[in-house]
Design a protein around this motif. Structure first.
Motif, PDB file in Angstrom:
ATOM      1  N   SER A 149     -24.560 -16.827   1.377  1.00  0.00           N
ATOM      2  CA  SER A 149     -24.184 -17.122  -0.006  1.00  0.00           C
ATOM      3  C   SER A 149     -25.322 -17.814  -0.745  1.00  0.00           C
ATOM      4  CB  SER A 149     -22.926 -17.994  -0.034  1.00  0.00           C
ATOM      5  OG  SER A 149     -23.188 -19.280   0.515  1.00  0.00           O
ATOM      6  N   GLN A 153     -26.745 -16.637  -4.216  1.00  0.00           N
ATOM      7  CA  GLN A 153     -26.729 -17.633  -5.286  1.00  0.00           C
ATOM      8  C   GLN A 153     -28.106 -17.773  -5.926  1.00  0.00           C
ATOM      9  OE1 GLN A 153     -25.598 -21.513  -3.920  1.00  0.00           O
ATOM     10  NE2 GLN A 153     -24.827 -22.163  -5.911  1.00  0.00           N
ATOM     11  N   TRP A 158     -25.193 -16.558  -9.020  1.00  0.00           N
ATOM     12  CA  TRP A 158     -23.740 -16.630  -8.952  1.00  0.00           C
ATOM     13  C   TRP A 158     -23.279 -17.975  -8.401  1.00  0.00           C
ATOM     14  CZ3 TRP A 158     -22.018 -11.312  -6.467  1.00  0.00           C
ATOM     15  CH2 TRP A 158     -22.399 -10.277  -7.326  1.00  0.00           C
ATOM     16  N   ASN A 159     -22.011 -18.281  -8.644  1.00  0.00           N
ATOM     17  CA  ASN A 159     -21.362 -19.415  -8.000  1.00  0.00           C
ATOM     18  C   ASN A 159     -21.297 -19.173  -6.488  1.00  0.00           C
ATOM     19  OD1 ASN A 159     -18.474 -20.293  -6.842  1.00  0.00           O
ATOM     20  ND2 ASN A 159     -19.166 -21.837  -8.315  1.00  0.00           N
ATOM     21  N   MET A 160     -21.369 -20.262  -5.683  1.00  0.00           N
ATOM     22  CA  MET A 160     -21.399 -20.107  -4.224  1.00  0.00           C
ATOM     23  C   MET A 160     -20.195 -19.333  -3.703  1.00  0.00           C
ATOM     24  SD  MET A 160     -21.613 -22.922  -1.167  1.00  0.00           S
ATOM     25  CE  MET A 160     -23.396 -22.982  -1.189  1.00  0.00           C
ATOM     26  N   TYR A 161     -19.011 -19.633  -4.207  1.00  0.00           N
ATOM     27  CA  TYR A 161     -17.825 -18.983  -3.650  1.00  0.00           C
ATOM     28  C   TYR A 161     -17.705 -17.535  -4.114  1.00  0.00           C
ATOM     29  CZ  TYR A 161     -16.410 -23.347  -1.586  1.00  0.00           C
ATOM     30  OH  TYR A 161     -16.375 -24.476  -0.799  1.00  0.00           O
ATOM     31  N   SER A 163     -20.317 -15.696  -4.466  1.00  0.00           N
ATOM     32  CA  SER A 163     -21.289 -15.075  -3.569  1.00  0.00           C
ATOM     33  C   SER A 163     -20.677 -14.823  -2.198  1.00  0.00           C
ATOM     34  CB  SER A 163     -22.524 -15.969  -3.427  1.00  0.00           C
ATOM     35  OG  SER A 163     -23.102 -16.254  -4.679  1.00  0.00           O
ATOM     36  N   ASP A 334     -28.379 -28.099  -5.304  1.00  0.00           N
ATOM     37  CA  ASP A 334     -26.962 -28.493  -5.274  1.00  0.00           C
ATOM     38  C   ASP A 334     -26.590 -29.195  -3.969  1.00  0.00           C
ATOM     39  OD1 ASP A 334     -24.434 -28.697  -6.447  1.00  0.00           O
ATOM     40  OD2 ASP A 334     -23.719 -26.879  -5.467  1.00  0.00           O
TER      41      ASP A 334
END
Length: 641
Positions: A149, A153, A158-161, A163, A334
């Motif tokens: 992910s 990302q 994209w957002n991690m989740y 991904s 992050d």
């Protein structure tokens, strides 16, 4: 500095073509003949050539956790962790030369099944199956999902989740439909892509820093601009280009890492379903050994293909890769505890030109998918063959295949919930997290298998309670690691002394000693199995040792009816094929397998003997290559020590 994404049409085209090709292999595997049975789905019909075995083992091991974790370890700590790549070659060879003949002799599908046949009681099989599934989640699946992910990302923003969901959907569909044959042929293709791509990155990286000698100089000066000047935080390790570090004060003391990368790694390379399953799928023992040798040669390369690029990334982007200030790290990746995990994808996205960036992101996607497909297939094999068959003794092949596929979906859901914990574990160093979890929980398994295979007086209570005690002790340490995470650099360490004073590698060595001690003591106090019960299940009683004129007497109760059962299975399968007339029935067979009530055609004793036979020339060639590999390890270790 913001990282470039995959926003050029050339990069996007390469990625799209790659995924279409991979899904095409999955569809081909879905439509191939004889794929609707358990033997084909879980062991690829035992017909894989040596190059597919070797490439699949390597690709299953060198997954996204290496592109993220090992390159990140190079960026933060230097080359020391390459010992986990080089010294395990001894275990890779031992698996093919010493462990695999016993597994084949025992006629097993899974490693928990082997312990059941070796010791005659089902509780060790059930416990080991459950333990293996927990390990797949904690040390394999969640690590691959997290690192995969991260690639998506960084590449797509994209957002991690989001991904994670995209990654799991593509990989899950491929594995659920294809089985081990699709996984292994795709691994062969992906290994070639990984090798080519990694060589390109290494070449660009060394060209940018001016060669190896310049890398040594520049690495020691790669310090982030924002750091606490009153501490050593952010400074490169002075022993970064050495393998054998201080045995007391270093993060990776040499006595402990040598033991854990040899004896402690036996479980992974000789007793882990994901790795051994590839060798069990080989055409014969020569192909299995050839595959192991190919894997061994590949394992010499990570220092050049992964660790050095991680160090180069730190040299080129020290403010991002080597950040120590929590605010800066949070903005960069992050993760306030550190950003060394982004070293490899950062290098790819910043350094390479358009088109090549897409190719190298495909390389990392290959690593992610290879790891995930291997984990999915192996975990579903263990759950289906070792747990579900005990619950549903009369399960049809179709039921077993459906259950295996549903279990893949369950594994994905559980793993996603664990991802946030990984981000902050082990100071943000993914490879350290992996080796710690495996050392606490999995390493004692190697001791269990060593005693079971090579000491005939080993008893079932000994291995069962030895493993239970080691897992309890290791589990306590693991829970404490999560409750008291490693403090950030410069912070006072207020953790319990068992965490702050005892290095995790030394703790792993202690667990190996505890396991071995319990097994020896309890075995001497309990009664071993008689020689007839050990027929075919130890190194000293394995099939395949007889001369060609000698007959085999099969006394193992698990395989008495091998030939009869095999013939009956084939007869019923042929009958069923003739009876299938409707389109609906044919579609169900393609998707979910056949419905015969017998679970699996046993691996007949005569077939086991044939598998283990070797020609003199092939045996000599394989032995020479094995010796050459060990000489190369000795040379490289001496050169970098």
């Amino acid at each position: 500095m913001a990282t470039k994404g995959l926003d050029h049409w050339g990069d996007i085209l390469v990625v799209v073509v790659y995924f279409c090709f991979i899904l095409g292999i999955g569809i081909w595997s879905l439509c191939r003949p004889n794929r609707g049975n358990v033997n084909s789905y879980f062991l690829a019909g035992r017909a894989m050539p040596w190059f597919a075995v070797g490439a699949s083992v390597f690709s299953s091991n060198i997954g996204s956790e290496h592109f993220v974790g090992l390159a990140g370890a190079g960026a933060s700590s230097g080359i020391v962790l390459v010992l986990y790549e080089w010294f395990v070659i001894f275990e890779i060879l031992a698996c093919a030369w010493m462990f695999l003949p016993v597994y084949i002799s025992a006629g097993v599908f899974t490693l928990p099944e082997y312990l059941h046949r070796r010791h005659g009681r089902g509780r060790i099989r059930v416990y080991l199956s459950c333990l293996a599934l927990v390990l797949y989640i904690l040390s394999k699946l969640v690590v691959s999902i997290f690192s995969g992910s991260m690639f998506i990302q960084m590449a797509l923003g994209w957002n991690m989740y989001a991904s994670i969901i995209a990654l799991l959907v593509v990989t899950g569909i491929f594995t659920v439909l294809g089985g081990l044959t699709a996984v292994m042929y795709t691994d062969t293709f992906q290994t070639a892509i990984m090798m080519i791509g990694a060589v390109i990155v290494t070449g660009y990286g060394f060209n940018e820093v001016g060669g190896y000698s310049n890398l040594q100089t520049k690495y020691m000066n790669s310090v982030p601009s924002v750091r606490n000047e009153n501490t050593s935080c952010g400074l490169p390790k002075q022993d970064a280009f050495h393998l054998f570090l201080d045995p007391v004060d270093s993060d990776y003391p040499w006595p402990a890492i040598v033991l854990m990368s040899t004896i402690g790694a036996v479980w992974y390379w000789c007793c882990d379903q994901m790795i051994v399953q590839r060798s069990l799928a080989a055409k014969n023992i020569s192909h299995a050994k050839g595959g192991s040798i190919l894997t061994g040669y590949f394992k010499l390369l990570p220092i050049v293909l992964l660790i050095f690029p991680g160090m180069i990334s730190r040299v080129l982007y020290p403010d991002d890769v080597a950040c120590t200030d929590p605010t800066v790290c949070e903005a960069v990746c992050d993760n306030p505890v550190g950003c060394s995990n982004i070293a490899y994808p950062k290098l790819v996205l910043e350094l390479l030109p358009y088109g090549l960036r897409g190719l190298l992101m495909v390389v990392m996607f290959s690593a992610v998918m290879s790891s995930l497909t291997s984990i999915f297939n192996s975990s579903s094999t263990i759950f289906t063959m070792d747990i579900w068959r005990r619950i549903r003794k009369e399960a049809t092949q179709r039921e077993l295949l459906v259950v295996g596929r549903v279990f893949v979906v369950f594994m994905c859901g559980v793993s996603v919930l664990w991802v946030p914990i990984i981000k902050s574990s082990s100071g943000g160093k993914l490879f350290t997290y992996m080796t710690a979890v495996e050392g606490y929980i999995a390493a004692p398994l190697g001791i269990v298998f060593l005693f079971s295979i090579f000491w005939t007086k080993t008893t079932e209570p000994a291995v069962f309670f030895g493993l239970i005690i080691a897992n309890i002790v290791g589990g306590i340490r693991l829970v404490l690691e999560f409750v008291y995470p490693t403090p950030s650099c410069g912070e006072f360490d207020e953790r319990p002394q068992i965490l702050s004073k005892m290095n995790y590698l030394y703790f792993g060595v202690m667990l190996l000693f505890i396991t071995a001690s319990v097994i020896v003591v309890v075995s001497l106090l309990t009664s071993p199995r008689n020689p007839d019960e050990l027929k075919g299940v130890t190194w000293w009683t394995r099939y395949g040792q007889e001369t060609s004129g000698e007959a085999i007497e099969c006394t193992n109760s698990n395989v008495n009816n091998d030939i009869t059962l095999g013939s009956q299975n084939r007869l019923e399968a042929d009958t069923e094929d003739k009876e299938e007339k409707t389109a609906c029935q044919k579609i169900l067979t393609v998707l979910f397998g056949k419905t015969d009530v017998h679970q699996v055609e046993e691996f007949q004793v005569e077939k086991r003997r044939k598998f283990l036979l070797q020609g003199k020339n092939s045996s000599t060639l394989l032995n020479i290559n094995a010796i050459l590999l060990m000489v190369l390890i000795a040379f490289l270790t001496g050169y970098f020590s």
